[in-house]
Design a protein around this motif. Structure first.
Motif, PDB file in Angstrom:
ATOM      1  N   VAL A  55      -9.797   5.556  -5.904  1.00  0.00           N
ATOM      2  CA  VAL A  55      -9.094   4.552  -6.692  1.00  0.00           C
ATOM      3  C   VAL A  55      -8.666   3.338  -5.456  1.00  0.00           C
ATOM      4  CG1 VAL A  55      -6.369   4.559  -7.340  1.00  0.00           C
ATOM      5  CG2 VAL A  55      -8.480   6.573  -7.922  1.00  0.00           C
ATOM      6  N   PHE A  56      -8.717   3.438  -4.773  1.00  0.00           N
ATOM      7  CA  PHE A  56      -7.632   3.232  -3.625  1.00  0.00           C
ATOM      8  C   PHE A  56      -8.768   2.869  -2.560  1.00  0.00           C
ATOM      9  CE2 PHE A  56      -4.589   5.889  -4.666  1.00  0.00           C
ATOM     10  CZ  PHE A  56      -3.363   5.584  -5.292  1.00  0.00           C
ATOM     11  N   PRO A  57      -9.962   1.854  -3.197  1.00  0.00           N
ATOM     12  CA  PRO A  57     -10.490   1.612  -1.872  1.00  0.00           C
ATOM     13  C   PRO A  57     -10.157   0.872  -0.992  1.00  0.00           C
ATOM     14  CG  PRO A  57     -10.650   0.158  -4.083  1.00  0.00           C
ATOM     15  CD  PRO A  57      -9.658   1.017  -4.029  1.00  0.00           C
ATOM     16  N   SER A  58      -9.250   0.166  -0.691  1.00  0.00           N
ATOM     17  CA  SER A  58      -9.131  -0.786   0.229  1.00  0.00           C
ATOM     18  C   SER A  58      -7.983   0.004   1.176  1.00  0.00           C
ATOM     19  CB  SER A  58      -7.404  -1.906  -0.101  1.00  0.00           C
ATOM     20  OG  SER A  58      -6.759  -0.832  -0.859  1.00  0.00           O
ATOM     21  N   VAL A  59      -7.598   0.413   1.306  1.00  0.00           N
ATOM     22  CA  VAL A  59      -7.526   1.564   2.781  1.00  0.00           C
ATOM     23  C   VAL A  59      -8.346   2.584   3.099  1.00  0.00           C
ATOM     24  CG1 VAL A  59      -5.044   2.178   2.081  1.00  0.00           C
ATOM     25  CG2 VAL A  59      -6.415   3.718   1.365  1.00  0.00           C
ATOM     26  N   ARG A  60      -9.689   2.270   2.544  1.00  0.00           N
ATOM     27  CA  ARG A  60     -10.613   4.104   2.649  1.00  0.00           C
ATOM     28  C   ARG A  60     -11.329   2.577   3.553  1.00  0.00           C
ATOM     29  NH1 ARG A  60     -15.466   3.386   3.143  1.00  0.00           N
ATOM     30  NH2 ARG A  60     -15.428   1.196   2.463  1.00  0.00           N
ATOM     31  N   HIS A  61     -11.480   1.325   3.701  1.00  0.00           N
ATOM     32  CA  HIS A  61     -12.555  -0.020   3.974  1.00  0.00           C
ATOM     33  C   HIS A  61     -10.949  -0.175   5.198  1.00  0.00           C
ATOM     34  CE1 HIS A  61     -15.533  -2.926   4.481  1.00  0.00           C
ATOM     35  NE2 HIS A  61     -13.617  -3.913   4.596  1.00  0.00           N
ATOM     36  N   MET A  62      -9.531  -0.302   5.131  1.00  0.00           N
ATOM     37  CA  MET A  62      -9.721  -0.508   6.017  1.00  0.00           C
ATOM     38  C   MET A  62      -9.898   0.408   7.488  1.00  0.00           C
ATOM     39  SD  MET A  62      -5.939  -2.019   4.610  1.00  0.00           S
ATOM     40  CE  MET A  62      -5.806  -3.473   4.013  1.00  0.00           C
ATOM     41  N   GLU A  63      -9.512   1.462   7.111  1.00  0.00           N
ATOM     42  CA  GLU A  63     -10.060   3.085   7.877  1.00  0.00           C
ATOM     43  C   GLU A  63     -10.789   3.100   8.476  1.00  0.00           C
ATOM     44  OE1 GLU A  63      -9.090   7.721   8.349  1.00  0.00           O
ATOM     45  OE2 GLU A  63      -9.273   6.748   5.851  1.00  0.00           O
ATOM     46  N   SER A  64     -12.049   2.983   7.525  1.00  0.00           N
ATOM     47  CA  SER A  64     -13.143   2.759   7.936  1.00  0.00           C
ATOM     48  C   SER A  64     -13.768   1.529   9.427  1.00  0.00           C
ATOM     49  CB  SER A  64     -14.304   2.551   7.684  1.00  0.00           C
ATOM     50  OG  SER A  64     -14.371   3.280   6.074  1.00  0.00           O
ATOM     51  N   GLU A  65     -12.270   0.368   9.183  1.00  0.00           N
ATOM     52  CA  GLU A  65     -12.694  -0.752  10.160  1.00  0.00           C
ATOM     53  C   GLU A  65     -11.698  -0.084  11.638  1.00  0.00           C
ATOM     54  OE1 GLU A  65     -13.415  -4.811   7.884  1.00  0.00           O
ATOM     55  OE2 GLU A  65     -11.418  -4.335   8.091  1.00  0.00           O
ATOM     56  N   VAL A  66     -10.894   0.529  11.846  1.00  0.00           N
ATOM     57  CA  VAL A  66      -9.858   0.555  12.176  1.00  0.00           C
ATOM     58  C   VAL A  66     -10.784   1.928  13.352  1.00  0.00           C
ATOM     59  CG1 VAL A  66      -7.935   1.963  12.891  1.00  0.00           C
ATOM     60  CG2 VAL A  66      -7.546   0.782  11.180  1.00  0.00           C
ATOM     61  N   VAL A  67     -11.326   2.463  12.797  1.00  0.00           N
ATOM     62  CA  VAL A  67     -12.448   3.456  13.084  1.00  0.00           C
ATOM     63  C   VAL A  67     -13.727   2.952  13.961  1.00  0.00           C
ATOM     64  CG1 VAL A  67     -13.741   5.798  13.438  1.00  0.00           C
ATOM     65  CG2 VAL A  67     -11.796   5.527  12.155  1.00  0.00           C
ATOM     66  N   ARG A  68     -14.483   1.544  13.621  1.00  0.00           N
ATOM     67  CA  ARG A  68     -15.212   1.476  14.122  1.00  0.00           C
ATOM     68  C   ARG A  68     -14.660   0.190  15.402  1.00  0.00           C
ATOM     69  NH1 ARG A  68     -18.847   2.619  15.977  1.00  0.00           N
ATOM     70  NH2 ARG A  68     -19.616   4.147  13.437  1.00  0.00           N
ATOM     71  N   MET A  69     -13.747  -0.156  14.998  1.00  0.00           N
ATOM     72  CA  MET A  69     -13.011  -0.681  16.224  1.00  0.00           C
ATOM     73  C   MET A  69     -12.641  -0.420  17.740  1.00  0.00           C
ATOM     74  SD  MET A  69     -10.031  -4.041  14.367  1.00  0.00           S
ATOM     75  CE  MET A  69      -9.848  -3.106  13.193  1.00  0.00           C
ATOM     76  N   PHE A 124       1.007  -1.075   0.054  1.00  0.00           N
ATOM     77  CA  PHE A 124      -0.249  -0.117   0.184  1.00  0.00           C
ATOM     78  C   PHE A 124       0.896   1.032   0.037  1.00  0.00           C
ATOM     79  CE2 PHE A 124      -2.090  -3.060   1.998  1.00  0.00           C
ATOM     80  CZ  PHE A 124      -3.843  -3.054   1.476  1.00  0.00           C
ATOM     81  N   ALA A 125       2.114   1.451  -0.326  1.00  0.00           N
ATOM     82  CA  ALA A 125       3.031   2.467  -0.564  1.00  0.00           C
ATOM     83  C   ALA A 125       2.727   3.578  -0.990  1.00  0.00           C
ATOM     84  CB  ALA A 125       4.375   1.787  -1.334  1.00  0.00           C
ATOM     85  N   TRP A 126       1.757   3.170  -2.056  1.00  0.00           N
ATOM     86  CA  TRP A 126       1.445   4.511  -2.746  1.00  0.00           C
ATOM     87  C   TRP A 126       0.126   4.996  -2.972  1.00  0.00           C
ATOM     88  CZ3 TRP A 126       6.055   6.030  -4.225  1.00  0.00           C
ATOM     89  CH2 TRP A 126       7.090   5.497  -4.226  1.00  0.00           C
ATOM     90  N   SER A 127      -0.796   3.974  -2.020  1.00  0.00           N
ATOM     91  CA  SER A 127      -2.067   4.149  -2.021  1.00  0.00           C
ATOM     92  C   SER A 127      -2.638   6.015  -1.141  1.00  0.00           C
ATOM     93  CB  SER A 127      -3.000   3.021  -1.330  1.00  0.00           C
ATOM     94  OG  SER A 127      -1.971   3.228   0.305  1.00  0.00           O
ATOM     95  N   ASN A 128      -3.517   6.460  -0.952  1.00  0.00           N
ATOM     96  CA  ASN A 128      -3.896   7.605  -1.121  1.00  0.00           C
ATOM     97  C   ASN A 128      -5.651   7.776  -0.485  1.00  0.00           C
ATOM     98  OD1 ASN A 128      -4.304  10.173   0.202  1.00  0.00           O
ATOM     99  ND2 ASN A 128      -2.853  11.139  -2.013  1.00  0.00           N
ATOM    100  N   PRO A 129      -6.046   7.779   0.836  1.00  0.00           N
ATOM    101  CA  PRO A 129      -7.954   7.414   1.112  1.00  0.00           C
ATOM    102  C   PRO A 129      -8.042   8.941   0.350  1.00  0.00           C
ATOM    103  CG  PRO A 129      -6.067   7.499   2.773  1.00  0.00           C
ATOM    104  CD  PRO A 129      -4.880   7.263   2.124  1.00  0.00           C
ATOM    105  N   LEU A 130      -6.921  10.772  -0.106  1.00  0.00           N
ATOM    106  CA  LEU A 130      -7.926  11.364  -0.687  1.00  0.00           C
ATOM    107  C   LEU A 130      -8.566  11.072  -1.463  1.00  0.00           C
ATOM    108  CD1 LEU A 130      -8.202  14.460  -0.682  1.00  0.00           C
ATOM    109  CD2 LEU A 130      -6.145  14.518  -2.335  1.00  0.00           C
ATOM    110  N   HIS A 131      -7.742   9.413  -2.226  1.00  0.00           N
ATOM    111  CA  HIS A 131      -8.890   8.984  -3.879  1.00  0.00           C
ATOM    112  C   HIS A 131      -9.966   7.761  -3.469  1.00  0.00           C
ATOM    113  CE1 HIS A 131      -6.913  12.679  -6.154  1.00  0.00           C
ATOM    114  NE2 HIS A 131      -5.395  12.297  -5.371  1.00  0.00           N
ATOM    115  N   PRO A 132     -10.282   7.378  -2.818  1.00  0.00           N
ATOM    116  CA  PRO A 132     -11.147   6.431  -1.966  1.00  0.00           C
ATOM    117  C   PRO A 132     -11.431   5.770  -3.354  1.00  0.00           C
ATOM    118  CG  PRO A 132     -12.727   8.695  -1.702  1.00  0.00           C
ATOM    119  CD  PRO A 132     -11.785   8.710  -2.125  1.00  0.00           C
TER     120      PRO A 132
END
Length: 536
Positions: free
Chosen positions: A156-170, A146-154
């Motif tokens: 393009v990078f739905p994976s880290v968007r979902h990961m962030e949502s899961e971290v917040v929910r946990m 995920f070195a080049w991923s950027n949540p500013l573009h959800p």
């Protein structure tokens, strides 16, 4: 009725012969003078403190005083530069872009730089909270994915968007939030605190409060004052109780007025590791309809697990109705690599005031949840992976080990002569002071043995922050043994003059003009980015 007649007669006599315009002008002038006088006398900073600053500031204009300060300043700055640059002085300095090098050459140079780090991680106070081989291997495996991923573009990078949502929910679940509880990830505790302050400032502005003021314990993290600087907010610092080191609740209540936009409590606070009375602060927030932020950046991945680890605490989270936000660092006792934290809110009403939206930008509708625009998706992925790896059972086990070690050290320190513990720390930080010697001498003596402790002030003290590294066999015992040896040596062979940290912090606390201390801090920061030989 009689009083009205008396006052009316007095005023008639006083203004006898005055023209109406003269009375109107005099009344206007008197009103202006009263307003100016009120604003001068009654400010967030007391008249005494402003007068003292004025005197000290002008004293520095005296040539003899100015020259003496300048000489001491230059000596201190040179000493700081020498200490900071000493480990890397033989590396040479790259001052301009070189010709391109191979990956192997760059890695070889990086390894050479790495060799300058000599600290034993088990002797650090905080700083590195785990760094285990297993977590390092996991994080370094996740990062390149995920070195080049950027949540500013959800999109393009739905994976880290979902990961962030899961971290917040946990984390929301961890702090006993409900389905309405929400939040976002940030780059660290300072940004989490900053976003909470921004949210409550904007929430207050929306309700018509012109200059919002935060009410915070004097022991609250410096990031609150830093945020107030950036956000043009007022700050009222509430003193701590000298015995418990908790915030003085009576003073906090007295400080609340129509401009108060947020109340703050720490769980625990950094200096002495003490948990403020979050339940009572929550009640104040409910009574006066003011948001309450709980700063749990330091202990946020310990206190939710302490009850299951056998160390129950009073309520500190969303189970308290008045608590509206909580900050917690995944990169501390969450054991994720540096660069991640969470800010959580009771509901979207507060979170929406955290957001920044520019609807009329020619580049499109711009919206970002935190201070950053582009963010490091790999940091989110790393935090997510470590949280899954640890799991609730792993965090409970790590918490039990950490608190057991802390309590063991705490009980041993209570028995040592010539030092005392500040307050009653319940989590992972223990602060000690001394009435018999300059306690910073103890910090210096332990530093000479490789132990890195944190220097505190007001009152003079030092603290140790217990991490997973200290739970390894023999580490706590070694710490206590060497601490006792240092105390004994100081008492039996007191130095003729203070040096090192003892001199710096001893002097710093005795200087009433704090602008001098600020300038010394500037010099320290300058030295952090300087190369040998050029001062730049």
């Amino acid at each position: 009725m009689l009083l009205d007649k008396v006052i009316g007669g007095y005023l008639d006599h006083l203004f006898e012969g005055w023209e109406p315009w003269m009375i109107s002008l005099a009344s206007s002038c008197a009103t202006v003078i009263l307003i100016i006088s009120y604003n001068f006398l009654f400010q967030d900073e007391s008249l005494f403190l402003r007068a003292k600053k004025f005197v000290l500031r002008n004293a520095r204009r005296i040539p003899a005083v100015r020259n003496k300060i300048s000489q001491e300043f230059d000596v201190s700055k040179k000493r700081m530069e020498n200490e900071l640059m000493a480990p890397t002085r033989n590396l040479g300095s790259i001052r301009a872009l070189p010709q391109s090098r191979s990956a192997e050459e760059v890695l070889a140079l990086a390894k050479k730089y790495k060799e300058t780090e000599s600290a034993d991680w088990s002797k650090l106070s905080g700083a590195i909270y785990s760094g285990s081989d297993e977590i390092t291997k996991l994080s370094t495996s996740i990062y390149p994915m995920f070195a080049w991923s950027n949540p500013l573009h959800p999109d393009v990078f739905p994976s880290v968007r979902h990961m962030e949502s899961e971290v917040v929910r946990m984390c929301c679940t961890m702090f006993n939030g409900d389905e309405k509880t929400c939040g976002s990830m940030t780059s660290g505790g300072t940004e989490s605190i900053f976003m909470a302050c921004k949210a409550y400032r904007d929430y207050a502005l929306a309700r018509g409060i012109k200059k919002p003021v935060m009410v915070v314990p004097v022991t609250a993290h410096a990031a609150f004052e830093k945020s107030a600087d950036y956000l043009c907010m007022g700050v009222r610092k509430i003193p701590m109780d000298s015995t418990t080191c908790q915030v003085n609740l009576r003073a906090m209540k007295k400080a609340i007025d129509g401009r108060t936009c947020m109340l703050v409590g720490s769980a625990p606070h950094f200096p002495h590791g003490i948990i403020d009375q979050i339940g009572e602060i929550s009640a104040l927030g409910l009574k006066y309809k003011i948001p309450v932020h709980v700063d749990s950046c330091l202990g946020g991945f310990l206190i939710p697990f302490m009850e299951k680890a056998g160390y129950p605490l009073e309520l500190f989270d969303f189970r308290l109705e008045g608590v509206t936000s909580i900050s917690a660092d995944t990169h501390k006792y969450g054991y994720a690599p540096k660069g991640s934290s969470v800010i959580l809110y009771r509901n979207h009403t507060y979170l929406h005031h955290q957001y920044s939206v520019t609807p009329d930008w020619p580049g499109g509708i711009y919206a970002s949840p935190t201070m950053s625009g582009s963010r490091v998706g790999a940091s989110i992925a790393s935090a997510w992976s470590v949280m899954l790896y640890m799991g609730e059972d792993g965090y409970v086990k790590a918490t039990k080990e950490t608190i057991e070690t802390t309590r063991k050290i705490k009980e041993a320190l209570k028995k040592m002569k010539n030092i005392y513990i500040l307050g009653d720390p319940l989590v992972s930080v223990i602060a000690v002071g001394s009435k018999d010697f300059n306690v910073y001498l103890l910090s210096d003596a332990m530093s000479a043995r490789g132990w890195h402790l944190n220097a505190l002030q007001f009152p003079s003290s030092i603290h140790v922050c217990i991490t997973k590294r200290h739970t390894k066999p023999g580490v706590a015992e070694k710490f206590l043994q060497e601490l006792q040896e240092c105390i004994t040596n100081i008492m039996e062979n007191p130095p003729k003059e203070d040096t090192g940290m003892a001199a710096i912090y001893g002097l710093a606390q005795s200087i009433p003009d704090r602008t001098i201390i600020s300038e010394m801090a500037w010099a320290y920061l300058d030295s952090c980015v300087a190369l040998p030989g050029s001062g730049s």
